[in-house]
Write an enzyme that holds these catalytic residues in place. Structure first.
Site, mmCIF file in Angstrom:
data_model
loop_
_atom_site.group_PDB
_atom_site.id
_atom_site.type_symbol
_atom_site.label_atom_id
_atom_site.label_comp_id
_atom_site.label_asym_id
_atom_site.label_seq_id
_atom_site.Cartn_x
_atom_site.Cartn_y
_atom_site.Cartn_z
ATOM 1 C CG HIS A 73 -15.791 -11.629 -6.361
ATOM 2 N ND1 HIS A 73 -15.710 -11.775 -4.991
ATOM 3 C CD2 HIS A 73 -16.156 -10.338 -6.583
ATOM 4 C CE1 HIS A 73 -15.996 -10.615 -4.421
ATOM 5 N NE2 HIS A 73 -16.284 -9.738 -5.353
ATOM 6 C CD GLU A 129 12.014 -0.311 9.547
ATOM 7 O OE1 GLU A 129 12.394 -1.012 10.509
ATOM 8 O OE2 GLU A 129 12.026 0.935 9.567
ATOM 9 C CG ASP A 136 -12.816 -10.668 -2.297
ATOM 10 O OD1 ASP A 136 -11.681 -11.174 -2.310
ATOM 11 O OD2 ASP A 136 -13.196 -9.833 -3.132
ATOM 12 C CD GLU A 138 11.809 4.879 10.202
ATOM 13 O OE1 GLU A 138 11.102 3.978 10.695
ATOM 14 O OE2 GLU A 138 13.049 4.854 10.238
#
Length: 355
Positions: free
Chosen positions: A123, A247, A207, A243
């Site tokens: 990082h 899904e 990032d 929903e």
């Protein structure tokens, strides 16, 4: 390097074909890789490097993660040491503590960065915001980065599946003339599928923007907003969660990962296609100003300063636990826990454990 066309922009990337594991092992054959920190990225990178045949040791203070290292087969006094001893023995020091942890440990690590050694990050935070972190390496060491584009859990899981996670690599300081070769070798060694070049500043800007944006912050906020609207209109928790989250994560995103967004759209109903294409523009218009504000906050150092100030407080972990508990115990994610328990594969695993 391979030249790849990314939507009209040609970019050079490094794959395992151009830089196979045998070459990576040869580049680092005389190196001792000291992994400092065994928290998030540390275990995955250390275990992948060890499994690939590199000479790896661990530097970790005695705590819960020290015990985890022992469970993973690192031997105290042989491959597992305190931070000072590991930094002394290592010719490549992989500094994989958290950003706040790096700031705290820097005075301990710096004396062991003797001429010709390599300081490795996953990082760019500590180096990019060095005025705030105080992390300023000696001029006679190589300073490199290989940053897997995923959590340590994903780095290890994909490795065990025989796959690889994409990573960026960067050179901040090349004291030996071999920094780039070592950075790529380390990137291959930790299990990268392919590597693309960047610099420390771009890595940390992208990032931090990504974590606060589509990867975590934005997606969590969107989940909550849609779930709240559905529940307020009388939909059950099960229906609202399926929903909103289930899904997406279980059906649609795997299709995007395999073949792209256009392919996923083409394999949904015409009603879904039309609505998604129309409303995509509205969501972009609504969120674009937020992403611009977010990037500016990252680039000006505001996000870094907030991270340093907040994460360095002695009660940070306790307050973090409270925030995560609130998230975990919300109806949305309680519904998620219930739905996950009902997945067929989950039931099969639990049944096999009982039997």
């Amino acid at each position: 390097m391979a030249k790849i066309n990314f939507g009209g922009t040609v970019e050079e990337v490094v794959t395992r074909e151009e830089f196979p594991m045998d070459k990576a092992l040869d580049v680092l054959r005389s190196e001792t890789i000291a992994i400092i920190g065994y928290g998030v990225q540390g275990p995955a990178q250390a275990l992948n490097l060890r499994d690939n045949g590199f000479n790896v040791i661990i530097g970790q203070r005695k705590c819960k993660t020290y015990n985890k290292a022992v469970e993973h087969g690192w031997i105290p006094g042989e491959t597992l040491f305190d931070i000072e001893e590991a930094a002394s023995r290592g010719t490549i020091i992989q500094f994989l503590l958290s950003d706040a942890g790096q700031i705290a440990a820097w005075p301990t690590i710096k004396p062991f960065l003797t001429k010709g050694k390599t300081l490795y990050f996953s990082h760019g935070f500590g180096i990019t915001f060095k005025e705030q972190t105080g992390i300023i390496p000696p001029a006679d060491v190589d300073v490199v980065l290989a940053a897997p584009k995923g959590s340590g859990t994903s780095v290890r899981r994909l490795f065990l599946q025989g796959k690889g996670i994409n990573s960026s690599y960067a050179i901040f300081q090349d004291a030996t003339g071999k920094a780039k070769e070592k950075a790529i070798a380390l990137g291959i060694g930790v299990g990268s599928g392919y590597l693309f070049e960047t610099d420390f500043k771009k890595e940390v800007y992208s990032d931090l923007s990504g974590e606060r944006g589509t990867l975590m912050g934005a997606i969590a906020g969107i989940f909550e907003a849609q779930y709240e609207v559905l529940r307020s209109k009388g939909h059950s928790p099960s229906e609202a969660f399926n929903e909103t989250v289930e899904e997406l994560t279980q059906s649609l995103m795997p299709l995007v990962a395999e073949n792209g967004m256009d392919w996923m759209y083409a394999n949904c109903s015409t009603t879904a296609q039309r609505g998604a294409l129309d409303w995509k523009k509205k969501f972009k218009a609504a969120t674009l100003p937020v992403f611009k504000e977010l990037y500016e906050s990252v680039a000006t150092g505001k996000e870094a300063q907030r991270t340093i100030e907040t994460c360095s407080k002695p009660d940070y972990r306790e307050k973090l636990a409270e925030e995560l508990k609130e998230l975990r115990e919300s109806e949305l994610w309680q519904a998620g826990a219930a739905v996950r328990a009902l997945r067929p594969e989950k039931q099969q695993v639990e049944a096999s454990m009982i039997n």
